[in-house]
Write an enzyme that holds these catalytic residues in place. Structure first.
Site, PDB file in Angstrom:
ATOM      1  N   ASP A   2     -30.389 -19.060  -9.584  1.00 18.23           N
ATOM      2  CA  ASP A   2     -29.346 -19.850  -8.920  1.00 18.23           C
ATOM      3  C   ASP A   2     -28.438 -19.000  -8.036  1.00 18.23           C
ATOM      4  O   ASP A   2     -27.239 -19.242  -7.942  1.00 18.23           O
ATOM      5  CB  ASP A   2     -28.471 -20.585  -9.956  1.00 18.23           C
ATOM      6  CG  ASP A   2     -29.300 -21.397 -10.906  1.00 18.23           C
ATOM      7  OD1 ASP A   2     -30.211 -22.078 -10.424  1.00 18.23           O
ATOM      8  OD2 ASP A   2     -29.057 -21.345 -12.119  1.00 18.23           O
TER       9      ASP A   2
ATOM     10  N   LYS B  68     -31.468 -18.360  -3.396  1.00 20.77           N
ATOM     11  CA  LYS B  68     -32.770 -18.030  -2.792  1.00 20.77           C
ATOM     12  C   LYS B  68     -33.123 -19.043  -1.715  1.00 20.77           C
ATOM     13  O   LYS B  68     -33.659 -18.699  -0.670  1.00 20.77           O
ATOM     14  CB  LYS B  68     -33.888 -18.046  -3.848  1.00 20.77           C
ATOM     15  CG  LYS B  68     -33.898 -16.858  -4.771  1.00 20.77           C
ATOM     16  CD  LYS B  68     -35.060 -16.910  -5.742  1.00 20.77           C
ATOM     17  CE  LYS B  68     -35.000 -18.055  -6.711  1.00 20.77           C
ATOM     18  NZ  LYS B  68     -33.982 -17.964  -7.768  1.00 20.77           N
TER      19      LYS B  68
ATOM     20  N   GLY C 207     -35.139 -25.596  -8.313  1.00 23.27           N
ATOM     21  CA  GLY C 207     -34.663 -26.717  -7.494  1.00 23.27           C
ATOM     22  C   GLY C 207     -34.052 -26.214  -6.211  1.00 23.27           C
ATOM     23  O   GLY C 207     -33.372 -25.197  -6.198  1.00 23.27           O
ATOM     24  N   HIS C 208     -34.345 -26.880  -5.094  1.00 26.67           N
ATOM     25  CA  HIS C 208     -33.701 -26.519  -3.836  1.00 26.67           C
ATOM     26  C   HIS C 208     -33.463 -27.768  -3.016  1.00 26.67           C
ATOM     27  O   HIS C 208     -34.166 -28.765  -3.161  1.00 26.67           O
ATOM     28  CB  HIS C 208     -34.524 -25.482  -3.066  1.00 26.67           C
ATOM     29  CG  HIS C 208     -35.957 -25.870  -2.886  1.00 26.67           C
ATOM     30  ND1 HIS C 208     -36.965 -25.331  -3.658  1.00 26.67           N
ATOM     31  CD2 HIS C 208     -36.542 -26.753  -2.065  1.00 26.67           C
ATOM     32  CE1 HIS C 208     -38.106 -25.880  -3.298  1.00 26.67           C
ATOM     33  NE2 HIS C 208     -37.883 -26.742  -2.334  1.00 26.67           N
TER      34      HIS C 208
HETATM   35  P1  IMP Z   1     -37.675 -23.086 -18.740  1.00 26.45           P
HETATM   36  O1  IMP Z   1     -38.001 -22.284 -17.521  1.00 26.45           O
HETATM   37  O2  IMP Z   1     -37.467 -24.525 -18.485  1.00 26.45           O
HETATM   38  O3  IMP Z   1     -38.657 -22.824 -19.856  1.00 26.45           O
HETATM   39  O4  IMP Z   1     -36.259 -22.548 -19.284  1.00 26.45           O
HETATM   40  C1  IMP Z   1     -36.110 -21.241 -19.842  1.00 26.45           C
HETATM   41  C2  IMP Z   1     -34.751 -20.646 -19.503  1.00 26.45           C
HETATM   42  O5  IMP Z   1     -34.718 -20.368 -18.098  1.00 26.45           O
HETATM   43  C3  IMP Z   1     -33.553 -21.563 -19.773  1.00 26.45           C
HETATM   44  O6  IMP Z   1     -32.447 -20.751 -20.145  1.00 26.45           O
HETATM   45  C4  IMP Z   1     -33.289 -22.196 -18.410  1.00 26.45           C
HETATM   46  O7  IMP Z   1     -31.948 -22.605 -18.272  1.00 26.45           O
HETATM   47  C5  IMP Z   1     -33.618 -21.035 -17.490  1.00 26.45           C
HETATM   48  N1  IMP Z   1     -34.049 -21.486 -16.163  1.00 26.45           N
HETATM   49  C6  IMP Z   1     -35.236 -22.039 -15.823  1.00 26.45           C
HETATM   50  N2  IMP Z   1     -35.281 -22.309 -14.516  1.00 26.45           N
HETATM   51  C7  IMP Z   1     -34.115 -21.909 -13.997  1.00 26.45           C
HETATM   52  C8  IMP Z   1     -33.574 -21.895 -12.666  1.00 26.45           C
HETATM   53  O8  IMP Z   1     -34.201 -22.314 -11.681  1.00 26.45           O
HETATM   54  N3  IMP Z   1     -32.329 -21.386 -12.555  1.00 26.45           N
HETATM   55  C9  IMP Z   1     -31.628 -20.897 -13.600  1.00 26.45           C
HETATM   56  N4  IMP Z   1     -32.085 -20.886 -14.845  1.00 26.45           N
HETATM   57  C10 IMP Z   1     -33.325 -21.371 -15.049  1.00 26.45           C
END
Ligand code: IMP
Length: 474
Positions: free
Chosen positions: A22, A25, A49-50
């Site tokens: 976040d 990027k 997400g973007h």
């Molecule tokens: P997962 O990728 O959904 O398995 O989540 C694993 C960890 O990565 C959690 O702490 C999420 O909040 C974090 N996370 C996953 N994708 C993002 C992102 O795009 N930005 C920030 N944190 C992320």
């Protein structure tokens, strides 16, 4: 320095994040998309997400690469990504409704498919932080990658052979006994999605090798951040792919050696984290972690109302003044927990995918020093404009019991950060075009970062727009 000078003799650029994601990027993938011929994602899925603007409407996309609006550029979902077909087809429909064609899309036949049983298991086991889980995005990312590693995953290429598909899902079913998996139903449903995406499916690894041979300019779009990498992050509080430059290169079929210019994004002078896990410089420490763990209970609307900041709702999005005096007051509170809320509101730090409040803290330079050991020394600073009006800026410079960052989550939790303090700045920096015109106080803290970490700041972002970008002389 100009963009031309920065990209001279460069064929491949990677935009990755050196923190917990976040960091902006999206803006820089868009910025370098103009330069590139090919834009490719190599890791993650719809946990990222973007924002893409279609028909004057801002929409958050989670899967299609950020360059999709550039019709003359190839956009690829690479072999290392995981794809939820319902989400992907939903995004393609959204593009169609916005009058946008996407013949420039390629989907790797080697990418893995997120199935409903992955999502269900993820929500049940990982999504809630309250029960001590890591607070995943609940999109099925972890279970899908787990199946990939355990050699029982479903790949995009399997979608085009119903017998293989049924057999593979049958095998996976053994590992999801808590769920009532209807193989026939899933095969039928996947068949419909498969028809829809068929024109875009390719051996993208071979395509990438051809692009490299033909001198095409390649932009690798990272997802998440180095400190969330399965290899290099604060395990187990990580995502399930390698979000470093190595991971994104492998995830598109290339070696990291071919990446001429890896640019690691760094939010500065504050940083954020979503989900559970250690974060030594967090404003308000455990109190903030617990508060943010309640997720949508403390979303943006709740915080705006709770601190009596006026806002308007327009086309489903919330608008307010990021420099509202009440926000500045919170940012300068002597209570770190409130300071964290002030920075969250000033930077609109709420998850693009889940809407959860992001945890906030000062930028941890010891963590950054570690991250550049993997992602390289070229960095982009983002969001400094957010702290306009803060009386002071602090940068984490190691910990009470160690100079260095550690990936060991339990140990990191026990570390108390030490700081270097700088005076804040009051000036609006959002229109400044030249590095030397930035406030002295801000430049002082940037010089300190470079000396402390050994990184070289290449770009400073002073706002969300493309033209709010300063390229710094070496
Ligand atoms: P997962 O990728 O959904 O398995 O989540 C694993 C960890 O990565 C959690 O702490 C999420 O909040 C974090 N996370 C996953 N994708 C993002 C992102 O795009 N930005 C920030 N944190 C992320």
């Amino acid at each position: 320095m100009t963009l031309e000078q920065l990209t001279k003799d460069v064929q491949t650029i990677a935009i990755i994040c050196n923190q917990w994601g976040d960091s902006g990027k999206g803006k820089f993938v868009d910025y370098f998309a103009e330069w590139a011929d090919v834009i490719v994602r190599g890791t993650g899925g719809n946990n990222a997400g973007h924002t893409i603007v279609t028909n004057c409407k801002k929409r958050i996309f989670h899967l299609v690469p950020s360059g999709i609006l550039h019709k003359d550029k190839i956009n690829i979902l690479g072999n290392g990504t995981v794809i939820d077909l319902e989400v992907l087809v939903g995004e393609l429909d959204e593009l169609t409704r916005g009058g946008i064609t996407y013949n420039n899309l390629m989907i790797s036949e080697d990418a893995h498919v997120i199935l409903p049983y992955h999502v269900k298991r993820d929500i049940k086991r990982n999504a809630s932080q309250k029960k001590g889980a890591i607070g995943s995005t609940g999109r099925g990312i972890g279970p899908c990658y787990a199946d990939k590693i355990a050699r029982r995953g479903i790949m995009i290429r399997d979608l085009f052979n119903k017998d293989i598909l049924a057999k593979k899902i049958g095998k996976a079913k053994e590992y999801y006994q808590e769920q009532d998996i209807d193989i026939e139903y899933i095969v039928e449903e996947l068949g419909l999605y498969a028809e829809r995406i068929k024109p875009f499916v390719r051996d993208t690894i071979s395509e990438m090798h051809e692009f490299i041979r033909h001198g095409k300019k390649i932009l690798l779009e990272g997802a998440q951040g180095l400190l969330l990498s399965i290899e290099f992050g604060t395990y187990p509080y990580v995502t399930s792919s390698d979000s470093s430059v190595n991971g994104v290169a492998a995830g598109v079929g290339l070696s990291a050696k071919v990446v001429d210019l890896p640019l690691g994004i760094v939010k500065f002078p504050y940083m954020t984290r979503v989900g559970a896990g250690p974060f030594p410089t967090e404003f308000g420490g455990a109190k903030s972690e617990g508060y943010c763990a309640s997720g949508l209970e403390h979303d943006i609307k709740y915080e705006l109302k709770n601190y009596r900041i006026s806002f308007e709702e327009k086309n489903g999005s919330i608008e307010y003044n990021y420099h509202d005096p009440k926000i500045i007051e919170l940012m300068n509170s002597n209570k770190p927990f409130l300071q964290g809320i002030g920075i969250r509101l000033a930077g609109e730090e709420y998850g693009a995918t889940t809407g959860r409040p992001r945890r906030t803290g000062w930028t941890d330079l010891a963590a950054l020093k570690y991250a550049i050991g993997i992602n390289g020394p070229n960095i982009i600073l983002t969001k400094a404009d957010v702290v306009q009006g803060a009386n002071e800026i602090k940068l984490g410079t190691g910990y009470n019991n160690s100079e260095n960052f550690t990936r060991d989550s339990e140990r990191l939790r026990s570390y108390k950060p030490e700081y270097q303090q700088f005076p804040g700045f009051k000036e609006d920096i959002s229109q400044i075009k030249d590095y030397k015109d930035l406030p002295d106080n801000l430049r002082g803290s940037i010089n300190f970062l470079e000396r402390y970490t050994g990184a070289g700041v290449r770009i400073i972002s002073t706002g969300p727009d493309r033209n709010q970008t300063i390229i710094k002389d070496l």
